[in-house]
Design an enzyme around this catalytic site. Structure first.
Site, PDB file in Angstrom:
ATOM      1  N   ARG A   1       0.863  -1.190   0.000  1.00 19.23           N
ATOM      2  CA  ARG A   1       0.000   0.000   0.000  1.00 19.23           C
ATOM      3  C   ARG A   1       0.894   1.234   0.000  1.00 19.23           C
ATOM      4  O   ARG A   1       1.595   1.494   0.976  1.00 19.23           O
ATOM      5  CB  ARG A   1      -0.905   0.000   1.222  1.00 19.23           C
ATOM      6  CG  ARG A   1      -1.900   1.171   1.291  1.00 19.23           C
ATOM      7  CD  ARG A   1      -2.695   1.113   2.586  1.00 19.23           C
ATOM      8  NE  ARG A   1      -3.335  -0.184   2.767  1.00 19.23           N
ATOM      9  CZ  ARG A   1      -3.815  -0.620   3.933  1.00 19.23           C
ATOM     10  NH1 ARG A   1      -3.695   0.112   5.025  1.00 19.23           N
ATOM     11  NH2 ARG A   1      -4.375  -1.819   4.013  1.00 19.23           N
TER      12      ARG A   1
ATOM     13  N   HIS B   1       1.981  -2.044   5.602  1.00 18.97           N
ATOM     14  CA  HIS B   1       1.690  -2.339   4.196  1.00 18.97           C
ATOM     15  C   HIS B   1       2.638  -1.587   3.263  1.00 18.97           C
ATOM     16  O   HIS B   1       2.975  -2.081   2.177  1.00 18.97           O
ATOM     17  CB  HIS B   1       0.249  -1.945   3.856  1.00 18.97           C
ATOM     18  CG  HIS B   1      -0.780  -2.952   4.245  1.00 18.97           C
ATOM     19  ND1 HIS B   1      -1.063  -4.072   3.484  1.00 18.97           N
ATOM     20  CD2 HIS B   1      -1.622  -3.007   5.312  1.00 18.97           C
ATOM     21  CE1 HIS B   1      -2.032  -4.760   4.052  1.00 18.97           C
ATOM     22  NE2 HIS B   1      -2.388  -4.147   5.172  1.00 18.97           N
TER      23      HIS B   1
ATOM     24  N   ASP C   1      -3.424  -8.395   3.319  1.00 17.99           N
ATOM     25  CA  ASP C   1      -4.776  -8.633   3.823  1.00 17.99           C
ATOM     26  C   ASP C   1      -5.370  -9.754   2.982  1.00 17.99           C
ATOM     27  O   ASP C   1      -5.413  -9.653   1.748  1.00 17.99           O
ATOM     28  CB  ASP C   1      -5.641  -7.382   3.691  1.00 17.99           C
ATOM     29  CG  ASP C   1      -5.173  -6.242   4.586  1.00 17.99           C
ATOM     30  OD1 ASP C   1      -4.458  -6.502   5.565  1.00 17.99           O
ATOM     31  OD2 ASP C   1      -5.544  -5.078   4.301  1.00 17.99           O
TER      32      ASP C   1
ATOM     33  N   GLU D   1      -7.662  -7.309  13.373  1.00 21.67           N
ATOM     34  CA  GLU D   1      -8.156  -7.578  12.020  1.00 21.67           C
ATOM     35  C   GLU D   1      -7.820  -9.014  11.643  1.00 21.67           C
ATOM     36  O   GLU D   1      -6.637  -9.353  11.477  1.00 21.67           O
ATOM     37  CB  GLU D   1      -7.518  -6.609  11.009  1.00 21.67           C
ATOM     38  CG  GLU D   1      -7.836  -5.147  11.292  1.00 21.67           C
ATOM     39  CD  GLU D   1      -7.082  -4.188  10.394  1.00 21.67           C
ATOM     40  OE1 GLU D   1      -7.430  -2.999  10.390  1.00 21.67           O
ATOM     41  OE2 GLU D   1      -6.128  -4.625   9.702  1.00 21.67           O
TER      42      GLU D   1
ATOM     43  N   HIS E   1      -5.349  -9.435   8.461  1.00 20.89           N
ATOM     44  CA  HIS E   1      -4.094  -8.679   8.338  1.00 20.89           C
ATOM     45  C   HIS E   1      -2.903  -9.503   8.847  1.00 20.89           C
ATOM     46  O   HIS E   1      -2.860  -9.875  10.023  1.00 20.89           O
ATOM     47  CB  HIS E   1      -4.231  -7.382   9.153  1.00 20.89           C
ATOM     48  CG  HIS E   1      -3.023  -6.493   9.152  1.00 20.89           C
ATOM     49  ND1 HIS E   1      -3.020  -5.239   8.599  1.00 20.89           N
ATOM     50  CD2 HIS E   1      -1.777  -6.670   9.660  1.00 20.89           C
ATOM     51  CE1 HIS E   1      -1.843  -4.674   8.772  1.00 20.89           C
ATOM     52  NE2 HIS E   1      -1.060  -5.538   9.415  1.00 20.89           N
TER      53      HIS E   1
END
Length: 281
Positions: free
Chosen positions: A121, A166, A173, A255, A258
């Site tokens: 990301r 990320h 993910d 999460e 993740h």
């Protein structure tokens, strides 16, 4: 002209002749003079420095792994494609991608396959999330992704963070899907939204196995060990964690989707190149 005058004229003429001869010799290429060396080869211009050194496209390493890159689409918590995602690709460091390939082998042996939602990301995407969080009126996707948490609390409660692992290229993910994998309907912007915390039959029809919530569900129910998740959903979460842990990844407890590769090659570097093949080294 007198005799002395004629003598001076002949002398001057001879001097001019000798000077001209020397000038011609100087200008003409002599047989004994070495020719000037040819210019050497021009050194090639250095190529551009790879923007994502050592990164790969995950499906180039293992085309068996499914992809559903949500931030390149409008089906995510901001409701539009996110900055930095011009292509719907999963980019990872080669080390993380090879580790996921081994996890995929183990998952297939259990009758499941991996499906990734997000991988590398870029920092501009994180900046986009931060800017979005400061706009209280931008909540068109609240009903699905954070139905029970105030938008103003998403960072404080740990559902969003800046910077993020990320951006180092070794965090992913993901979920599990059945094999063979059922088709997944496409998201249509503007369609009615169902809470990510609802029963699986009521949520967006993701082809993931039941994990108790949808992906990117900002809610305590999405915590990996939420006591309110039981039955098959709990078993699926634990299977995913077992597979990923054995593959060298560690889960973020808030999460279930993740995971970060522990032996990441860039533990202290955050990248900003866009999610595109042209960003690879």
């Amino acid at each position: 002209m007198s005799r002395p005058g004629r003598a001076r004229a002949r002398t001057a003429q001879r001097v001019r002749g000798v000077a001209a001869a020397f000038l011609i010799a100087a200008l003409a290429p002599g047989c004994d003079r070495p020719a000037p060396p040819p210019p050497g080869p021009t050194a090639p211009a250095p190529g551009p420095t790879p923007r994502l050194p050592g990164f790969v496209v995950l499906t180039d390493v293992d085309p068996r792994i499914r992809t559903d890159i949500r931030y390149a689409t409008a089906h995510n918590f901001v409701g539009r494609p996110v900055a930095g995602y011009p292509e719907p690709l999963c980019l990872l460091t080669r080390q993380a991608a090879e580790a996921l390939r081994r996890v995929q082998d183990a998952a297939l042996a259990r009758g499941r396959s991996l499906k990734v939602y997000d991988c590398y990301r870029p920092e501009p995407a994180v900046d986009d999330f931060v800017a979005w969080a400061k706009q209280p009126d931008e909540q068109q996707m609240k009903a699905e992704f954070y139905p029970r948490v105030a938008k103003s609390e998403l960072f404080d409660q740990g559902y969003l963070g800046a910077p993020t692992s990320h951006s180092r290229g070794s965090t992913v993910d993901l979920t599990l899907v059945d094999v063979p994998t059922p088709d997944q309907p496409g998201y249509v912007p503007g369609q009615p939204l169902a809470p990510c915390t609802a029963d699986r039959r009521e949520r967006f029809p993701d082809n993931s196995v039941d994990m108790g919530t949808g992906f990117d569900c900002f809610d305590p129910l999405a915590h990996t060990e939420s006591p309110r998740v039981a039955g098959p959903a709990r078993d699926n979460r634990r299977l995913l964690r077992q597979l990923m842990s054995e593959g060298g990844f560690v889960n973020y407890g808030r999460e279930w989707w993740h995971y970060r590769y522990l032996d990441e090659p860039w533990p202290d570097r955050y990248f900003d190149a866009p999610v595109a093949r042209s960003s690879l080294g």
